[in-house]
Enzyme design. Structure first.
Site, PDB file in Angstrom:
ATOM      1  N   GLU A 173       1.345   4.055   2.606  1.00  0.00           N
ATOM      2  CA  GLU A 173       1.804   3.701   3.949  1.00  0.00           C
ATOM      3  C   GLU A 173       3.333   3.846   4.004  1.00  0.00           C
ATOM      4  O   GLU A 173       4.083   2.874   4.148  1.00  0.00           O
ATOM      5  CB  GLU A 173       1.306   2.299   4.305  1.00  0.00           C
ATOM      6  CG  GLU A 173      -0.227   2.281   4.391  1.00  0.00           C
ATOM      7  CD  GLU A 173      -0.849   0.886   4.374  1.00  0.00           C
ATOM      8  OE1 GLU A 173      -2.091   0.819   4.271  1.00  0.00           O
ATOM      9  OE2 GLU A 173      -0.123  -0.116   4.441  1.00  0.00           O
ATOM     10  N   HIS A 200       0.874  -1.174   0.000  1.00  0.00           N
ATOM     11  CA  HIS A 200       0.000   0.000   0.000  1.00  0.00           C
ATOM     12  C   HIS A 200       0.915   1.229   0.000  1.00  0.00           C
ATOM     13  O   HIS A 200       1.531   1.554   1.013  1.00  0.00           O
ATOM     14  CB  HIS A 200      -0.911  -0.013   1.229  1.00  0.00           C
ATOM     15  CG  HIS A 200      -1.834  -1.197   1.240  1.00  0.00           C
ATOM     16  ND1 HIS A 200      -2.208  -1.861   2.383  1.00  0.00           N
ATOM     17  CD2 HIS A 200      -2.449  -1.833   0.205  1.00  0.00           C
ATOM     18  CE1 HIS A 200      -3.014  -2.858   2.056  1.00  0.00           C
ATOM     19  NE2 HIS A 200      -3.179  -2.863   0.752  1.00  0.00           N
ATOM     20  N   GLU A 222       1.812  -3.515  11.561  1.00  0.00           N
ATOM     21  CA  GLU A 222       1.106  -2.257  11.280  1.00  0.00           C
ATOM     22  C   GLU A 222       1.594  -1.158  12.211  1.00  0.00           C
ATOM     23  O   GLU A 222       1.662  -1.344  13.417  1.00  0.00           O
ATOM     24  CB  GLU A 222      -0.412  -2.447  11.490  1.00  0.00           C
ATOM     25  CG  GLU A 222      -1.053  -3.495  10.588  1.00  0.00           C
ATOM     26  CD  GLU A 222      -1.520  -2.943   9.249  1.00  0.00           C
ATOM     27  OE1 GLU A 222      -1.410  -1.714   9.027  1.00  0.00           O
ATOM     28  OE2 GLU A 222      -1.981  -3.758   8.416  1.00  0.00           O
ATOM     29  N   HIS A 265       3.209  -2.456   7.089  1.00  0.00           N
ATOM     30  CA  HIS A 265       2.078  -1.587   6.707  1.00  0.00           C
ATOM     31  C   HIS A 265       1.889  -0.438   7.676  1.00  0.00           C
ATOM     32  O   HIS A 265       2.518  -0.372   8.737  1.00  0.00           O
ATOM     33  CB  HIS A 265       0.781  -2.408   6.698  1.00  0.00           C
ATOM     34  CG  HIS A 265       0.662  -3.345   5.546  1.00  0.00           C
ATOM     35  ND1 HIS A 265      -0.161  -3.105   4.469  1.00  0.00           N
ATOM     36  CD2 HIS A 265       1.275  -4.528   5.305  1.00  0.00           C
ATOM     37  CE1 HIS A 265      -0.052  -4.114   3.602  1.00  0.00           C
ATOM     38  NE2 HIS A 265       0.811  -4.988   4.081  1.00  0.00           N
TER      39      HIS A 265
HETATM   40 ZN    ZN Z   1      -1.628  -1.592   4.356  1.00  0.00          ZN
END
Ligand code: ZN
Length: 381
Positions: free
Chosen positions: A173, A170, A339, A263
Site C-alpha cells: 500500500e 501493508h 484508507e 493504508h
Molecule cells: Zn492495509
C-alpha cells in the site's frame, strides 16, 4: 523474433513470475505469493523489447489474489521514467487480469500502484532529520536487518500533544508512504500557519514505513516472516513482528493523544476513514473527535468522503488485533485508519493517473487541518 521480449523483476519491490512471452500479444505471467504467505496481489516488473507493439499481458492467477474483486474497474499503472505513472487499459474477466498497452519506449515498467522504493524511504529519513525540528530514532531491527525508523518532530516538550502516524504496515500500500511524504513536506514548511502552530503544540511521532522488508520483497500484506502486522497488535513478538513491538514500546514511553494508521484499499474507489466505534471504550468524547476530524477533512478536501467505508463489523473478532482499534482501546484517544484507493477517487476521477502519488501527497498535507482542529478542541484539553 520472439526471444527479444524480456520480463524482469529482480529489483527493489519487483514481483512477477513469467510463464511465457513468445509474442507481444501473448505475454503470460503469474503474481507470486507474498513471502511465507498465501496473499498475492502486488506486481511490479519491467518489460523490454516491445516498443510500438500492441502488447497483451495476461495475469493468469489473478483470481487467486487476496482481493480478487479489487480487479474489477481497476487500471494498472505504467511508467517509462519510474517517476510519472499513468494508467493503462486493464480488464478483469474469467478470473484473469489483462493489460492492453502499446509501449512508446523500449523499456516500460508496470505495477499495481506507483512504487515507493526503500532508497526513497532512506532519502525521506535523511531529508527529514536534516530539519532542526526533527530527530530520527532507531526503534529496532526487522527480521532481515533493516532499521525500524521513527521521526520525532516538534518544538515544544512540555504539554505537547503526542501525534502518532504510521504507514505501510501493508507494504504494497505504497500510497501510504506517498501520503506521509506530503504530510512531512507540509509540516516542514516554515511559512505555513498550520504547520507552525502544530509544531508548537504537538510532538509528531511518524513511522513512514512499518514494513521495509515486505516492501523490498514486493509483498502486498506481510513482512518477511509472512506476518500481517495489522493483526499483531494484541500480541506482537520479537520473532514475528518486531516492527509492532518496537512501536508499542515507544508509545508506552511517550504516550499517544492521536493516532493515524495509513493504508490503501484494494476495492473501494474512494478515500475513507475507519474509526473506533466498535471498541468497548468508545465514548462520547472519542465520537466527538472522530466527527470533528471527518468533518474538517471533508471541508478542506473534495478527495475525501464519509458515505462509503467499512461495515461496523469489518474486522470481526480480529478487531483489537488491528492497530487503530488497539491504540484507541489502550490510550482512549482519537485513533483512525485512513484508507486511500488503488483505483481512483470516483467522486473526483482523473482517468490519466487514477489515484496517484501526487494526490496521496496532497491528502497527506491536508490531514494537518483536521489534526489542528482536534488538537485545539475541548476534547483535547
Ligand atoms: Zn492495509
Amino acid at each position: 523474433m520472439s526471444s527479444r521480449i524480456k520480463v524482469s523483476s529482480a529489483f527493489d519491490g519487483g514481483n512477477i513470475s513469467l510463464i511465457e512471452a513468445n509474442e507481444p500479444d501473448n505475454i503470460r505471467v503469474n503474481i507470486p505469493k507474498d513471502t511465507n504467505s498465501n496473499f498475492l496481489q502486488w506486481f511490479y516488473f519491467r518489460l523490454q523489447g516491445v516498443m510500438d507493439e500492441n502488447c497483451t499481458i495476461r495475469f493468469e492467477n489473478a483470481h487467486e489474489a487476496a482481493y480478487a474483486d479489487g480487479w474489477y474497474d481497476y487500471q494498472a499503472v505504467a511508467s517509462y521514467d519510474r517517476e510519472y505513472w499513468f494508467r493503462v487499459p486493464t480488464e478483469y474477466k474469467d478470473g484473469k487480469l489483462t493489460i492492453q498497452h502499446t509501449p512508446e519506449k523500449d523499456s516500460v515498467y508496470y505495477a499495481y500502484f506507483a512504487p515507493y522504493s526503500y532508497e526513497r524511504h532512506l532519502d525521506m529519513l535523511a531529508w527529514s532529520s536534516s530539519n532542526d525540528d526533527c530527530i530520527n530514532h532507531d526503534l529496532g531491527t526487522t527480521a532481515e536487518g533493516r532499521d525500524i525508523s521513527l521521526l520525532e518532530i516538534g518544538r515544544n516538550q512540555a504539554s505537547a500533544k503526542n501525534i502518532w502516524i504510521i504507514g505501510r504496515q501493508h507494504p504494497g500500500e505504497t500510497m501510504a508512504q506517498w501520503f506521509i511524504e506530503g504530510l512531512l513536506e507540509r509540516l516542514f514548511d516554515e511559512s505555513h500557519p498550520i504547520s507552525r502552530a502544530l509544531l508548537n503544540q504537538c510532538r509528531f511521532y511518524i513511522v513512514p514505513n512499518m514494513n521495509p522488508d515486505g516492501g523490498v520483497h514486493g509483498n502486498l500484506r506481510v513482512n518477511s516472516k509472512g506476518v500481517n502486522l495489522n493483526r499483531e497488535w494484541m500480541q506482537p513478538s520479537e520473532e514475528l513482528s518486531p516492527e509492532v513491538l518496537a512501536v508499542q514500546t515507544k508509545m508506552a514511553e511517550v504516550g499517544v493523544d492521536l493516532f493515524l494508521d495509513i493504508h490503501g484499499d484494494e476495492e473501494l474507489p474512494v478515500n475513507f476513514i475507519d474509526g473506533c466505534s466498535q471498541i468497548s471504550s468508545f465514548d462520547q468524547r472519542m465520537a466527538n473527535m472522530e466527527s470533528l476530524f471527518n468533518g474538517t477533512l471533508l471541508a478542506v478536501s473534495p478527495d475525501f468522503q464519509t458515505k462509503q467505508g467499512y461495515e461496523n463489523n469489518h474486522f470481526g473478532e480480529d478487531t483489537l488485533k488491528v492497530a487503530a482499534k488497539w491504540v484507541g482501546e489502550t490510550y482512549k484517544c482519537l485513533s483512525l485508519t485512513l484508507e486511500m484507493p488503488f483505483k481512483d477517487n470516483e467522486l473526483l476521477p482523473d482517468p490519466e493517473v487514477g489515484w496517484s502519488p501526487e494526490r496521496s501527497k496532497i491528502l497527506g498535507a491536508d490531514v494537518l487541518y483536521p489534526i489542528y482542529q482536534v488538537v485545539n478542541s475541548p476534547e483535547m484539553k
